[in-house]
Design a protein around this motif. Structure first.
Motif, PDB file in Angstrom:
ATOM      1  N   ALA A 173       7.174   4.000 -36.979  1.00 20.11           N
ATOM      2  CA  ALA A 173       7.999   4.982 -37.692  1.00 20.11           C
ATOM      3  C   ALA A 173       7.510   6.399 -37.417  1.00 20.11           C
ATOM      4  CB  ALA A 173       7.987   4.696 -39.190  1.00 20.11           C
ATOM      5  N   ALA A 174       6.202   6.599 -37.434  1.00 21.33           N
ATOM      6  CA  ALA A 174       5.647   7.934 -37.165  1.00 21.33           C
ATOM      7  C   ALA A 174       5.910   8.362 -35.729  1.00 21.33           C
ATOM      8  CB  ALA A 174       4.150   7.940 -37.461  1.00 21.33           C
ATOM      9  N   VAL A 175       5.683   7.464 -34.792  1.00 17.79           N
ATOM     10  CA  VAL A 175       5.900   7.788 -33.371  1.00 17.79           C
ATOM     11  C   VAL A 175       7.345   8.198 -33.137  1.00 17.79           C
ATOM     12  CG1 VAL A 175       6.014   6.783 -31.043  1.00 17.79           C
ATOM     13  CG2 VAL A 175       4.003   6.389 -32.465  1.00 17.79           C
ATOM     14  N   MET A 226      -4.110  14.203 -37.602  1.00 14.41           N
ATOM     15  CA  MET A 226      -3.715  15.598 -37.405  1.00 14.41           C
ATOM     16  C   MET A 226      -2.235  15.816 -37.710  1.00 14.41           C
ATOM     17  SD  MET A 226      -5.855  16.706 -34.042  1.00 14.41           S
ATOM     18  CE  MET A 226      -7.644  16.732 -34.048  1.00 14.41           C
ATOM     19  N   LEU A 227      -1.414  14.869 -37.291  1.00 20.48           N
ATOM     20  CA  LEU A 227       0.028  14.993 -37.526  1.00 20.48           C
ATOM     21  C   LEU A 227       0.390  14.821 -39.002  1.00 20.48           C
ATOM     22  CD1 LEU A 227       1.176  12.959 -34.417  1.00 20.48           C
ATOM     23  CD2 LEU A 227       1.649  15.401 -34.820  1.00 20.48           C
ATOM     24  N   SER A 228      -0.508  14.267 -39.780  1.00 20.38           N
ATOM     25  CA  SER A 228      -0.209  13.986 -41.188  1.00 20.38           C
ATOM     26  C   SER A 228      -0.745  15.037 -42.150  1.00 20.38           C
ATOM     27  CB  SER A 228      -0.806  12.626 -41.573  1.00 20.38           C
ATOM     28  OG  SER A 228      -2.214  12.696 -41.687  1.00 20.38           O
ATOM     29  N   ASP A 229      -1.406  16.055 -41.640  1.00 22.03           N
ATOM     30  CA  ASP A 229      -2.100  17.004 -42.508  1.00 22.03           C
ATOM     31  C   ASP A 229      -1.545  18.417 -42.356  1.00 22.03           C
ATOM     32  OD1 ASP A 229      -3.924  18.715 -43.767  1.00 22.03           O
ATOM     33  OD2 ASP A 229      -5.650  17.507 -43.187  1.00 22.03           O
ATOM     34  N   PRO A 230      -0.619  18.835 -43.228  1.00 24.53           N
ATOM     35  CA  PRO A 230       0.000  20.162 -43.115  1.00 24.53           C
ATOM     36  C   PRO A 230      -1.000  21.320 -43.231  1.00 24.53           C
ATOM     37  CG  PRO A 230       1.191  18.815 -44.703  1.00 24.53           C
ATOM     38  CD  PRO A 230      -0.045  18.060 -44.318  1.00 24.53           C
ATOM     39  N   ALA A 241       5.671  10.291 -42.465  1.00 27.02           N
ATOM     40  CA  ALA A 241       5.505   9.013 -41.747  1.00 27.02           C
ATOM     41  C   ALA A 241       4.109   8.913 -41.132  1.00 27.02           C
ATOM     42  CB  ALA A 241       6.581   8.872 -40.672  1.00 27.02           C
ATOM     43  N   ALA A 242       3.630  10.013 -40.559  1.00 26.58           N
ATOM     44  CA  ALA A 242       2.282  10.018 -39.987  1.00 26.58           C
ATOM     45  C   ALA A 242       1.241   9.806 -41.088  1.00 26.58           C
ATOM     46  CB  ALA A 242       2.024  11.322 -39.239  1.00 26.58           C
ATOM     47  N   ARG A 243       1.477  10.406 -42.247  1.00 24.03           N
ATOM     48  CA  ARG A 243       0.546  10.252 -43.381  1.00 24.03           C
ATOM     49  C   ARG A 243       0.488   8.796 -43.833  1.00 24.03           C
ATOM     50  NH1 ARG A 243      -3.925  12.074 -46.159  1.00 24.03           N
ATOM     51  NH2 ARG A 243      -3.775  11.337 -48.299  1.00 24.03           N
TER      52      ARG A 243
END
Length: 166
Positions: free
Chosen positions: A100-102, A42-46, A133-135
């Protein structure tokens, strides 16, 4: 202690033993992995963020819910994902990408506030880096699990079905 008969069992029916193509029991702490993957997805999908979080589409939570799934069981807000290599994460590359994402997402959460509207997170100057980073983490984990990295994120109800006790 007496063992209860099957009529008292918490098991109801036969559930699939896979999430997509990923065996649910492939990693020892697969439920935690499933929650982390859901959050990263969810965090990686604009597009998802605009269509679900910004408009408040039911069934997908919000940014704070995703961050909570990312760190709730794992405590990745307190220590490195490296601690979970072999239990939640398959290798150090997965762990490094998750860390890195966190860090990027938590930095924004602390600056914007935990209960801010989704648009506030998306407008933050660091948000594109957090999404990137999340992606990277999402792609690595989903690829390693044999899942389609470009499939849309699943609803929280579907996630709950996948992570029910078997």
């Amino acid at each position: 202690m007496t063992v209860q008969g099957s009529e008292k069992s918490s098991r109801r029916g036969v559930r699939s033993s896979t999430m997509g193509r990923m065996p649910l029991n492939d990693m020892p702490w697969w439920r935690w992995r499933s929650n982390v993957r859901s959050a990263l997805h969810m965090l990686s999908d604009p597009v998802f963020q605009q269509e679900c979080w910004v408009v408040g589409r039911p069934g997908y939570g919000d940014v704070t819910d995703a961050v909570y799934r990312l760190v709730e069981d794992t405590w990745l807000d307190n220590w490195s994902a490296e601690k979970y290599v072999g239990t939640i994460f398959r290798d150090t590359q997965e762990a490094t990408l998750v860390d890195a994402a966190v860090l990027r997402v938590l930095r924004i959460l602390h600056e914007v506030g935990a209960d801010a509207p989704a648009a506030s997170y998306l407008a933050h100057p660091g948000w594109p880096d957090a999404v990137r980073a999340a992606r990277e983490a999402h792609v690595r984990l989903a690829s390693n699990d044999g899942d389609d990295v470009d499939a849309p994120p699943r609803s929280l109800d579907v996630l709950a079905i996948y992570t029910r006790a078997r």
